[in-house]
Enzyme design. Sequence first.
Site, short mmCIF file in Angstrom:
data_model
loop_
_atom_site.label_atom_id
_atom_site.label_comp_id
_atom_site.label_asym_id
_atom_site.label_seq_id
_atom_site.Cartn_x
_atom_site.Cartn_y
_atom_site.Cartn_z
NE ARG A 145 -6.03 4.70 -6.67
CZ ARG A 145 -5.52 3.80 -7.53
NH1 ARG A 145 -5.30 4.11 -8.80
NH2 ARG A 145 -5.27 2.56 -7.13
CB SER A 217 -4.20 1.87 -1.62
OG SER A 217 -4.01 0.71 -2.39
CD GLU A 312 -6.19 5.23 -3.35
OE1 GLU A 312 -5.10 4.76 -3.70
OE2 GLU A 312 -7.26 4.63 -3.51
N1 EPU Z 1 4.77 -4.53 -1.77
C1 EPU Z 1 5.55 -4.92 -0.70
N2 EPU Z 1 4.95 -5.12 0.50
C2 EPU Z 1 3.62 -4.96 0.69
C3 EPU Z 1 2.82 -4.56 -0.41
C4 EPU Z 1 3.42 -4.35 -1.62
O1 EPU Z 1 6.75 -5.08 -0.84
O2 EPU Z 1 3.17 -5.16 1.82
C5 EPU Z 1 5.40 -4.33 -3.10
C6 EPU Z 1 5.62 -5.62 -3.89
O3 EPU Z 1 6.82 -5.50 -4.56
C7 EPU Z 1 4.51 -5.59 -4.90
C8 EPU Z 1 4.35 -4.11 -5.15
O4 EPU Z 1 4.61 -3.50 -3.89
O5 EPU Z 1 4.87 -6.27 -6.06
C9 EPU Z 1 3.00 -3.71 -5.65
O6 EPU Z 1 2.00 -4.23 -4.78
P1 EPU Z 1 0.51 -4.49 -5.28
O7 EPU Z 1 0.53 -5.21 -6.55
O8 EPU Z 1 -0.26 -5.05 -4.16
O9 EPU Z 1 0.00 -3.03 -5.65
P2 EPU Z 1 0.11 -1.65 -4.89
O10 EPU Z 1 1.04 -0.76 -5.63
O11 EPU Z 1 0.37 -1.85 -3.43
C10 EPU Z 1 -1.77 -0.52 -6.31
C11 EPU Z 1 -3.04 0.22 -6.08
C12 EPU Z 1 -4.15 -0.73 -5.71
C13 EPU Z 1 -4.35 -1.70 -6.85
C14 EPU Z 1 -3.03 -2.44 -7.10
C15 EPU Z 1 -3.10 -3.31 -8.30
C16 EPU Z 1 -2.37 2.41 -5.29
C17 EPU Z 1 -2.29 3.33 -4.14
N3 EPU Z 1 -2.85 1.20 -5.02
O12 EPU Z 1 -1.39 -1.11 -5.07
O13 EPU Z 1 -5.34 0.02 -5.58
O14 EPU Z 1 -5.36 -2.64 -6.55
O15 EPU Z 1 -1.97 -1.49 -7.34
O16 EPU Z 1 -3.11 -2.51 -9.46
O17 EPU Z 1 -2.01 2.78 -6.40
C18 EPU Z 1 -6.66 1.19 -3.98
O18 EPU Z 1 -6.36 2.22 -4.62
O19 EPU Z 1 -7.40 1.24 -2.96
C19 EPU Z 1 -6.09 -0.05 -4.41
C20 EPU Z 1 -6.28 -1.20 -3.73
#
Ligand code: EPU
Length: 316
Positions: A145, A217, A312
């Site tokens: 990012r 995010s 972000e």
């Molecule tokens: N999780 C929780 N609680 C929550 C949300 C997430 O425990 O409320 C944990 C779970 O273990 C889950 C893990 O976090 O398995 C990862 O969650 P998720 O797959 O939703 O991905 P993320 O890390 O929260 C990132 C990106 C997203 C992108 C997704 C999928 C960042 C800041 N965000 O989110 O990007 O869509 O991975 O690759 O890196 C964005 O940048 O706006 C965005 C949506």
Amino acid sequence: MDVRADSLIDWATTDELKNALQDIEKPVLMIGGGSNLLFMGDFKGTVLHSTISTIEIIGSTDDHVHVKVGAGVIWDDFVAWCTVNGFWGVENLSAIPGEVGASAVQNIGAYGVEAKDVIDTVQTICLADGTERDFSNSECNYAYRQSIFKNELKGQYAVAYVIYTLSKVPQPKLGYGALEQEVTRLGGPTLANIRQAVIAIRESKLPDPKVLGNAGSFFMNPVISELEFNIIRSNYPDVPSYAAPGGVKVPAGWLIEKTGWKGRSLGPAAVYEKQALVLVNKGGATGADVKRLADTIIADVKQKFGITLSTEVNYI
Ligand code: EPU
């Protein structure tokens, strides 16, 4: 956010931008779709927005194709175009809000792919003197990012075009979480199925900004040291994590959920009930309301885990 700028200039060609720059009210803010911006108030200056909307194949080999895309193309229209034409590389980035120019600034990413993986060159205009400058992928200093356009050269260049290198040969990337399972359920790793699976997964977790105001995010996932990670894991053996350059990446959504903020509100701003990394405007929230919620979350995560979350979203 209901905010106003003193003026807005939509520019459809690089010459239009160059002409506009000769006599422009400062400060100047270059935006794409605005999906990753949080306005703290009205903008006392000129907002510039590209409407260059061409997609052009500029080169091709047996295996690859080079595509030049205007900054104002809706990102997901470009992904859909690639899917229809059989070009691989951006399908995992389906349904991300925003436009092509800003995606190269923000280095958007999802499901194991980042924009930087397919960007060849970013073609820009210098806002100070109107000159053209091309940045190769390595000159963009891309990281998670991050790019040179968000850091060292922040606010200095407007993206006009992005040149991508895409593959004509299937290159499915299904390593992320539930993606492979969903793609298999749909019938296997075609471009169309991967796109459909990504859209379905996103829709199940992320609110549509047209329906419920949000910037995706709100925070980045922090990278912490092995030592810090082991301390957290001793208290929470189920802590999710990913290997990352410089340490271990821990999902900020998980950290926020553990502080108890998931689904909770602070005034008109709230933490989305299905994904704690997303802050939402329940109606009438100001930038200050959202920042108050974000700052409170940052303080609570710091107190509980000793980790400082970074946003972000870009505050304006
Ligand atoms: N999780 C929780 N609680 C929550 C949300 C997430 O425990 O409320 C944990 C779970 O273990 C889950 C893990 O976090 O398995 C990862 O969650 P998720 O797959 O939703 O991905 P993320 O890390 O929260 C990132 C990106 C997203 C992108 C997704 C999928 C960042 C800041 N965000 O989110 O990007 O869509 O991975 O690759 O890196 C964005 O940048 O706006 C965005 C949506």
